[in-house]
Design a protein around this motif. Structure first.
Motif: not given
Length: 296
Positions: A190-200, A211-213, A216-218, A267-269
């Motif tokens: 199987n595969a995992i498809a992460p979206g915008y993940i705040a990772s190192s 600034a772009m990063l 992104m949550p919005a 769109v953001a909650a």
């Protein structure tokens, strides 16, 4: 200790290989699997990072013999063959592979040279293929197992990272093909498809991307970044007995980001919605650190 949602000792006695295990999502996955009883083989190119994560796992209670680190370039076929043989010699088996290693850089297609294009494909596609193939040929074909490949949110393409989008799309196809070909051997893929993940990994982007990063949550319907523990939990699920009839699929971990369409408006909650139990972040990794770009 890692605060996993899965039952203790779920992977007792199992050996799991985690590529890219020296940082980010790979490091987090290694911690969760070890907390659930797995013997973990950390794979990466940076020996210092691997040694640091191995030390963390030992400090968290893992037995010395249950955690190994292996420095290798997964893009090198001969090196991968030797690596898998070394892991089998040390641990005796490979029950699962987390094909997490990868990387890319921000660039429009018109500026990407053949060398840069090939480097990203080799890292994100060829390396994952070689690791999965060797784990299958050297052990899983005779004993069964599970593979989880890492892809990305490339639905609707990846402008600014076209090389990575092409590689990840190729990995989806590889996942589906391997699932069909290896199923008679008791191997799930199987595969995992992460979206915008705040990772190192975000700390490796150039300063001008900050600034772009932050904006992104919005664009995410759930209104936030995901975190490493949320990706790890999804990987652990696909490796677990609960997913015993799941193979050849891609599990998205992206807060519904690919569903956003032009003209939808905001769109953001809201902050209040983000606090609700169904959507608030799961944070099981006590050593997680927010990427530097968000710490100011």
């Amino acid at each position: 200790m890692y605060q996993s949602v899965f039952r203790p000792a779920l992977f007792e006695g199992q050996v799991v290989v985690v590529t890219g295990g020296g940082s980010g999502i790979g490091r987090c996955v290694a911690h969760e699997l070890a907390s659930l009883g797995a013997m973990v083989a950390l794979v990466g190119r940076n020996t210092d990072k691997l040694a640091a994560v191995r030390g963390e796992l030992l400090q968290a209670g893992a037995a010395n013999s249950s955690v190994s680190s292996h420095s290798a370039d997964i893009r090198d076929e001969a090196a991968v063959k030797a690596l898998v043989a070394q892991i089998l010699s040390q641990h005796g088996r490979i029950n699962a592979l987390v094909n997490n290693a990868g990387g890319q850089y921000i660039a429009p297609l018109a500026t990407i040279g053949a060398k840069g294009w090939q480097a990203v494909l080799d890292t994100n596609l060829t390396g994952g293929f070689l690791m999965a193939r060797e784990c299958f040929v050297q052990h899983m074909a005779a004993h069964g197992g599970a593979v989880v490949n890492m892809v990305a949110d490339m639905w609707g393409s990846m402008p600014g990272m076209g090389h990575s989008g092409a590689a990840r799309a190729g990995m989806v196809s590889f996942t589906e093909t391997a699932a069909a070909e290896w199923a008679p051997h008791g191997v799930r893929v199987n595969a995992i498809a992460p979206g915008y993940i705040a990772s190192s990994g975000m700390d490796h982007y150039p300063p001008e991307a900050a600034a772009m990063l932050r904006k992104m949550p919005a664009t995410v319907p759930l209104g936030r970044f995901g975190n490493e523990a949320e990706v790890s939990a999804s990987i652990v699920f696909l490796l677990s007995p609960a997913a015993s009839f799941i193979s050849g699929t891609v599990l998205r971990v992206d807060g519904a980001r690919p569903q956003v369409r032009m003209g939808m408006g905001p769109v953001a909650a809201s902050a209040e919605v983000q606090k609700r139990a169904a959507v608030r972040p799961f944070e099981g990794f006590p050593l997680y650190q927010t990427p530097k770009v968000f710490q100011s």
